[in-house]
Each structure stands twice: as C-alpha cells, then as structure tokens.
Design an enzyme around this catalytic site. Sequence first.
Site, mmCIF file in Angstrom:
data_model
loop_
_atom_site.group_PDB
_atom_site.id
_atom_site.type_symbol
_atom_site.label_atom_id
_atom_site.label_comp_id
_atom_site.label_asym_id
_atom_site.label_seq_id
_atom_site.Cartn_x
_atom_site.Cartn_y
_atom_site.Cartn_z
ATOM 1 N N ASP A 1 -27.660 -11.740 -13.908
ATOM 2 C CA ASP A 1 -28.088 -13.128 -13.771
ATOM 3 C C ASP A 1 -26.924 -14.080 -14.049
ATOM 4 O O ASP A 1 -26.142 -13.867 -14.988
ATOM 5 C CB ASP A 1 -29.225 -13.383 -14.767
ATOM 6 C CG ASP A 1 -29.686 -14.811 -14.787
ATOM 7 O OD1 ASP A 1 -30.289 -15.257 -13.796
ATOM 8 O OD2 ASP A 1 -29.445 -15.496 -15.812
ATOM 9 N N GLU B 1 -25.584 -12.294 -9.162
ATOM 10 C CA GLU B 1 -26.062 -13.602 -8.713
ATOM 11 C C GLU B 1 -25.022 -14.667 -9.033
ATOM 12 O O GLU B 1 -24.705 -14.914 -10.196
ATOM 13 C CB GLU B 1 -27.377 -13.972 -9.410
ATOM 14 C CG GLU B 1 -27.898 -15.333 -9.000
ATOM 15 C CD GLU B 1 -28.792 -15.996 -10.036
ATOM 16 O OE1 GLU B 1 -29.745 -16.672 -9.625
ATOM 17 O OE2 GLU B 1 -28.529 -15.837 -11.248
#
Length: 583
Positions: A221, A295
């Site tokens: 993330d 990401e």
Amino acid sequence: MRKILLLVIATAAAVSGVDEWWHSAVIYQIYPRSFKDSNGDGIGDINGITSKLPYLKDIGVDAIWLSPIFLSPMFDFGYDITDYKKIAPEYGTMEDFNKLMAEAKKLGLRVVLDYVINHTSNDSEWFIKSTQRDPNYADYYIWAHGKPDPKNPDYLGPPNNWVSVFRKSAWEYNVQRGQYYLHQFAVGQPDLNFRNAKVVEEMKDVLRFWLEKGVSGIRIDAVNHLYEVDPANHDGHYPDEPLSGAPGATPEDYNYLNHIYTKDQNETYNIVYDLKVILDQYTEKQNDSKIMLTEAYADLPKIMRYYGDKNRNGSVPFNFFYMTELTNKSNARDIKMAIDKWMTHMPAGKVANWVNGNHDQSRLASKFGVDRVDVMNMLALILPGITITYQGEEIGMTDGHISWKDTKDPQACNTEDPVNYYKSSRDPARTPFHWDATANAGFSTGSSTWLPVADNYQTVNVAVEKAAAKSHFKFYKEVVAVKRLPAVRSGDLEVRALCENVIAVARYLPGHPVVVGVINLFDAEIPVDLNSIHLLPRDLQVEASGAYCKLEKGDKVQKGKVTMSPHCALVLSSTQNCCAAPK
C-alpha cells in the site's frame, strides 16, 4: 504488403522452474468489510469470505487479494494497523484465517494480503513506546521539533508546510513527547521511519510471518510514500515543499504542493527489491511462486522503476492509467493509446497488469458508464498479463449514495464540508456486495449494515445476473475462460483502433487459434471489417458475447463483416490455427 507491428510479450524467468501462476492470472480484490457478513453484525468478515470461495472459483478467479484484516481501531478501516500479526476481532480470529487458507487451497485459489507498511495506527505499541522515547522505539517514526511562529513566539507550529493526503497539515503535535510526528494520511496513521534499520527488519519479519502461513504474495500500500527526504542533507531539517500552482487549491489541500520531499524517493525502490528477495526465497521454499504488487500514483518513468533494474528484480506496479486517463467519453484511439503507453514503456521480460477500479476509486460502472462494463472487463481480461478485478465489477455494481450523516471515510470527513464531501469520499465504492435481491442485498442478516446498500441492489446482483439470459456476470465468466486459451495466456498482441468507435485486440500464438476482442463504443449498430488484421483467419466463432450483443456464444461469422450491436463487446476465435508470425 503492409507490415504489422506486434508487441511481443516475453515472460520473466521463473525462479528455479516454479510455475509463475500470476503471469496471466485473475486476481480478485476483496474489501472484507463489504463482501459477506457471516454473523449478522452488518460488517463483512473472514468466515463470510470463506463461504463465498466457491463463487470465486466458479467465475475462474486465480487468487483473492484481501484489503487489511489486521488488528486496527478502524479509523481508516484497517489501513491503520495496531498489530500486524493479529486479526481484527470484527473480521474473526486467526483460526478463521487458517480455515480460509485451507478452503482456498482445496479449491485451488491463492491468497494475497495487503501489506500496509508506510504507517501504523497511533494505538500501536510501537508508537506508544516511541512517544515515551523508549530507546528501542524512539526513532521508529518521523519526529521533528516545531517551528516558532513569527507572530506568536510562544507557539511552536508544524515543522514545515507538508500537507496530508487527507488534507491539512501532515504534522500532529504529541504532548507526551513534545514533538510533532508525520502522518502523510490520517492523524491516526503515523509514518514509520524507514531510515531506521530496525523498522525495515520489523517489516521483513511481518512479511515472513504471513508467508509462513502460506499466502501467495503481497500488495504494498502507498509504496511511494515510504521515504521522506533525508534531513541530514538539509541542515537537519525537513524542508518546505514548493507550491504546485494548482488552480483553486488552498494551503490545506494536498494538491497545493509539489511533493518532491515526501514521495518517490530513490531509497523506496531498494526496499521493494529487498522484499522481492524474501518472496523469491519463499517461492523456492514452498514451491509456490509469490507475487508482489505495488501501489503508487506517480509518473510513468517512476512507476516503471518498481519492476526492477538491470541488476535486481522488483514488483508488478499497478497500472492505474485506465482509471486516471480514460473516461466514459474516451474513444477507440484513446483506449489504444492507454494500452500502448503501458506496453511500450514496460521493461522487456516483465508482466503487464490491468486495473479498472479499487476500494479508493469510483466503481467501473459509475466511472465509465454501465454501457462500458463489458468493454472494460473484456479489455482487462484479454490483454497480456494480470487482471485485477475489484469486487462487484463482474456484475456491474455502481457507486452507492452515501449521505453526509452516513459518511465514514476519514478522507471525506476531513473536508468538514456537508455539501462537497462526496468529492473526496471513497465510501460509495465500498458499499456492501450485492448477492441477491433480499434484504441488505444478501450481504447480511442484520438489521443494518456498516454502510448502506446501494439503491439498485434488487436489479444488480449475482442471483439476477446468473438467471438472466445475458448479463455482465455471464460475459465476465466467459471471458475468464477465454483468458485460459494459449494465445491469451502467452501470445503476441496487436491493438487496432479500426475507427473512432471500434477497437480490436488480437492475440496470436503460432499453432493455436487466434483470439480477438472487438468493441463497439457507439450507440448504434456497426458492421465491422477485420480484414486489416492480416494474421486473423477468415472463419471465426463467438467465444464470449456481452450483455448488449445480438450475436450469441457459438455463432459463426466471417472476419469481413462482423455485425456489432450498440455497446457490444465480443470475443472471437479463429476456427483454424494461426500461421507463424512474419519475421
């Protein structure tokens, strides 16, 4: 004779001969809170996911990627982690997770976990000890002294002008420690200090913990936020970031600044490469190839660096260009350009991926329009590499309406604006999954759900679309089956914008049938001539037929005239094998 430019897709070398299952996989993102509630409390959970694994197996998914399930105060619904090795009670127990893993293995499904390492929760034991200046944890986070306010010398303001992604200052004062801590996201999400070797080892230990439990990979993330500028290079201070000049932006808005000191630092890539070494070790140890997805919303050259360099392997960086560069007004040429942009910049030997949506973005059907659900799903499935499907995209779920009163997303709440909050809210894409037309869309037996169910759940749900003669669900399942064909798994690629409203995507593998996806973006019927695709044999048959197509699966057509209904997405295959590609 016209030359045809083929984009040749080479696959990366496998580790010790282990099957690289993810090179042409369908990975299905589950937002656990909204997938299936097993105990009637209105919150999705692990046992709910386990109960629906047969559904995912039926549509042909290879792996599920779970948004965070770890212990958390849920201020940002799991992206603020208190303990990386414990399960959030509202989601279940470690025993429930072990059961999920066992059932998934029985069905041949793999599990990928969210790896949220930029920050923890401020309830974390690490952070609490850091505020107390415990010598073992004092430097686990980014701490800085306040800066005197010229207008009020007795007040120490934030160390600099850095702004949180969630708006307002990225610094929060901690009374106990007498310093400010950095939070690039919510106040309750203090940033870890990756310049501290102990923090890096902690995170590697977390990774090994879950790999020992048999997970098949991770999704990192907010990877490009892991490092901030080194203050040692700026007289021991964190410098102000320059103004972006964005029209209408205020000092409290994230886009007010150009984030040259808080994103995309060079050290980030080395961390990714180091983590890949651990994944490769477990690939050999468990004879199961491990995937790492990253990401990062960044410029294309920066994104491509996550793949690795000439000396080291890296991750598969998410391809967000479908979400950021295409709209419901994009024509065939726009779509071709978005595809070509990724394929031509991707380093040789790496694996592409295609993302239509996620838990942070408006749902596919809302962003691109219901008429383009089949179009975007087909492209994501027929193009080379990995398909990422966010839960509900296969049935065309749309964003739900969430009132200010029902809003839960801290990014929206931080606007403190009951009128325009929805522009920042991620809640509409997180509403509960639609299983059927019963109360709460079959998601929960409870009296209420954590977010309201979308209004159209009675007509847009799995049960209705399974029973329909044609539907988004049935088309999705058909195209997933096509993705298993040799030409789609490992063949060459040709993309043609045949006119403003028609695009064709052909996949070739000598000795196998050619597969071609054809799309009509127009709201009228169009006869399509595929003769310009020279390696495509004359006789074709329909392998998958979208919800708006008159042609049915199994119908025979010739490539000189394929009648495309309005908004139709078709997948055709040749009835004879492809000849060798021209040299």
